[in-house]
Design an enzyme around this catalytic site. Structure first.
Site, PDB file in Angstrom:
ATOM      1  N   LYS A 117     -17.514  29.774  20.581  1.00 60.61           N
ATOM      2  CA  LYS A 117     -18.575  29.925  21.585  1.00 60.61           C
ATOM      3  C   LYS A 117     -18.110  30.719  22.800  1.00 60.61           C
ATOM      4  O   LYS A 117     -18.923  31.315  23.493  1.00 60.61           O
ATOM      5  CB  LYS A 117     -19.097  28.543  21.984  1.00 60.61           C
ATOM      6  CG  LYS A 117     -19.812  27.884  20.806  1.00 60.61           C
ATOM      7  CD  LYS A 117     -20.400  26.537  21.146  1.00 60.61           C
ATOM      8  CE  LYS A 117     -21.292  26.030  20.032  1.00 60.61           C
ATOM      9  NZ  LYS A 117     -20.539  25.604  18.827  1.00 60.61           N
TER      10      LYS A 117
HETATM   11  C1  LIG Z   1     -21.134  25.545  17.497  1.00 65.12           C
HETATM   12  C2  LIG Z   1     -20.163  25.481  16.373  1.00 65.12           C
HETATM   13  C3  LIG Z   1     -20.551  25.735  15.026  1.00 65.12           C
HETATM   14  C4  LIG Z   1     -21.976  26.013  14.631  1.00 65.12           C
HETATM   15  O1  LIG Z   1     -22.427  27.268  15.068  1.00 65.12           O
HETATM   16  P1  LIG Z   1     -24.004  27.593  15.062  1.00 65.12           P
HETATM   17  O2  LIG Z   1     -24.111  28.925  15.740  1.00 65.12           O
HETATM   18  O3  LIG Z   1     -24.646  26.503  15.864  1.00 65.12           O
HETATM   19  O4  LIG Z   1     -24.461  27.621  13.649  1.00 65.12           O
HETATM   20  C5  LIG Z   1     -19.561  25.721  14.054  1.00 65.12           C
HETATM   21  N1  LIG Z   1     -18.279  25.436  14.347  1.00 65.12           N
HETATM   22  C6  LIG Z   1     -17.875  25.173  15.618  1.00 65.12           C
HETATM   23  C7  LIG Z   1     -16.455  24.834  15.865  1.00 65.12           C
HETATM   24  C8  LIG Z   1     -18.792  25.185  16.670  1.00 65.12           C
HETATM   25  O5  LIG Z   1     -18.375  24.904  17.921  1.00 65.12           O
END
Ligand SMILES: *Cc1c(COP(=O)(O)O)cnc(C)c1O
Length: 467
Positions: A117
């Site tokens: 993120k």
């Molecule tokens: C947020 C997250 C996901 C999922 O991603 P999306 O964009 O919501 O599908 C997968 N793995 C980790 C470690 C995350 O923090």
């Protein structure tokens, strides 16, 4: 570039056309839908070949420029990309690691909070500051977190002009690492609130705030979750980066994506729509498998959330799936608004034939339970010497089920040290916290504890929002 809403009737709250700046500040469209660009920018094979070998920040600016349009000059966009990605601990920003003849890992966790993120949020923090400064406005970000989103968002906006952030976490229900990643950020515009109750209680409060006109009349609320288009746009870049390294545009590449809210894998779909030769997008889910059911037999119906060792994928509803349904279903906002109203009323819907066929052209899905996740972790450790986190392991499990001619890139979405206990249980190895977060447990914490009472939380926010 002009934007439209998946539900067809959004207007710019400021009156002008819906441009990139407007959709970035708004987050959610005011008809309840999600923003998408009016058309997909196209890159020819020659143009894609011309992107090979660029430093990450420059590649990012080139891939994103058509979406940003007139909201930033190309020079300013490049400066912001350079600033955002200078904070990553690896020169390649998102390095690619080979596992075997066919499988690769795309490491997206070299940012400040160890989760993918950061790639989008570090840029989003700078975009907020740029656009708000230009307008002389302020934005109050409110969010609820069960862990990862909160720390990445706080790190991205700490100290930024014009932005205050209020992040609610359920008291005593996030891990020590996750809490400290939020509460040790002492910038005056960061407000951590530990709230009595569960994550769902905190999330429900935040939703209520966006609909509370007494509050929204006083403060301009902003969102940092993946419904914000700017986040998805920033994630398109690493699909280009990986595919270029593996031979695009001459060679097709497949991607396996640990999926929760469908933001990350939708960015892969956007890359394909722009002309990147993508062989397949593999949607990997844990036992919370609404997306696997939707893509394999058209059944999009919610159940109870089962807590797993991959908590960022423990979802009931995948917000960004609406963007795919809109694009595959002929971009008919009125029809989609109707379909979504039905879903919101019954918590279930069938995909239309057009939606199913459109999705099947590019997407495959697979689901992994706890044992399959642990096996994938062990496989990576014993055969390749790599430790992978539980989310990445689910992606890897799904990747290894495929029988494709193309290289398969699994997106490594979190650093294994973020989930040390699970990794150690599966592999016998405890991954160390990287040096950039090494003194996390020595730092001072600051947060406010509040009861699970809506009025108390809103009063606190209104008093501290600096307006
Ligand atoms: C947020 C997250 C996901 C999922 O991603 P999306 O964009 O919501 O599908 C997968 N793995 C980790 C470690 C995350 O923090």
């Amino acid at each position: 570039m002009e934007y439209l809403s998946t539900r067809g009737s959004a207007q710019n709250p400021d009156g002008g056309p819906l441009d990139f700046e407007g959709v970035t500040l708004a987050g959610l469209a005011n008809d309840g839908g999600l923003y998408l660009p009016r058309e997909w920018p196209q890159f020819s094979p020659g143009e894609i070949a011309g992107l090979a070998g660029l430093p990450y920040a420059e590649l990012a600016a080139r891939v994103m420029q058509p979406f940003v349009g007139d909201s930033l000059t190309p020079e300013r966009l490049r400066e912001l990309c350079e600033e955002a990605y200078a904070r990553f601990a690896h020169k390649a920003v998102t390095p690619l690691v080979q596992l075997d003849q066919r499988n690769w890992l795309l490491e997206l966790f070299h940012g400040p909070t160890l989760a993918f993120k950061d790639v989008a949020l570090q840029l989003l923090g700078l975009l907020f500051e740029e656009f708000l400064g230009r307008r002389g406005e302020r934005l109050t970000i409110v969010g609820a977190t069960s862990g990862d989103t909160g720390s990445a968002a706080i790190d991205a906006v700490a100290g930024r002009e014009g932005v205050e952030i209020f992040m609610l976490h359920p008291k005593g229900r996030v891990s020590d690492v996750q809490r400290r990643q939020m509460t040790t950020v002492l910038a005056p515009n960061v407000h951590n609130i530990a709230i009595e109750g569960s994550f769902d209680d905190a999330q429900a409060m935040v939703k209520r705030m966006f609909a509370d006109t007494a509050l929204t009349g006083r403060v301009r609320l902003g969102a940092v979750n993946s419904i914000n288009w700017a986040r998805l746009m920033a994630q398109v870049v690493y699909y280009f980066a990986a595919a270029l390294q593996l031979g695009a545009p001459q060679r097709k590449v497949a991607f396996s994506v640990p999926t929760g809210n469908f933001g990350d894998v939708f960015a892969g779909y956007v890359a394909a729509k722009m002309g990147l030769p993508v062989e397949r997008l593999i949607v990997a889910t844990n036992v919370n498998d609404i997306l696997h059911r939707a893509l394999s037999d058209g059944d999009y119906s919610t159940g109870e959330v089962t807590p797993t060792a991959a908590p960022s994928m423990d979802i009931q509803v995948s917000s960004n799936f609406e963007r795919l349904l809109f694009d595959c279903g002929g971009r008919d906002g009125a029809a989609l608004a109707e379909q979504m109203r039905g879903f919101e009323a019954t918590k279930a819907m069938r995909l239309t034939n057009a939606q199913r066929e459109g999705a099947a052209a590019l997407f495959t899905s697979a689901r992994a339970d706890q044992d399959e996740m642990a096996q994938a972790m062990r496989w990576a450790w014993e055969n390749c010497g790599e430790t992978v986190d539980p989310h990445t392991a689910i992606g890897l499990h799904a990747a290894r089920l495929q029988d494709l001619d193309a290289p398969v890139v699994t997106l490594a979405t979190a650093h294994p040290a973020k989930f040390r206990d699970t990794v150690e249980r599966a592999t016998g190895t405890r991954p160390p916290l990287p040096p950039r977060v090494g003194d996390l447990f020595a730092r001072e914490e600051r947060f406010t504890e509040l009861p699970g009472d809506y009025d108390a939380v809103v009063t606190y926010i209104a008093e501290h929002a600096g307006v």
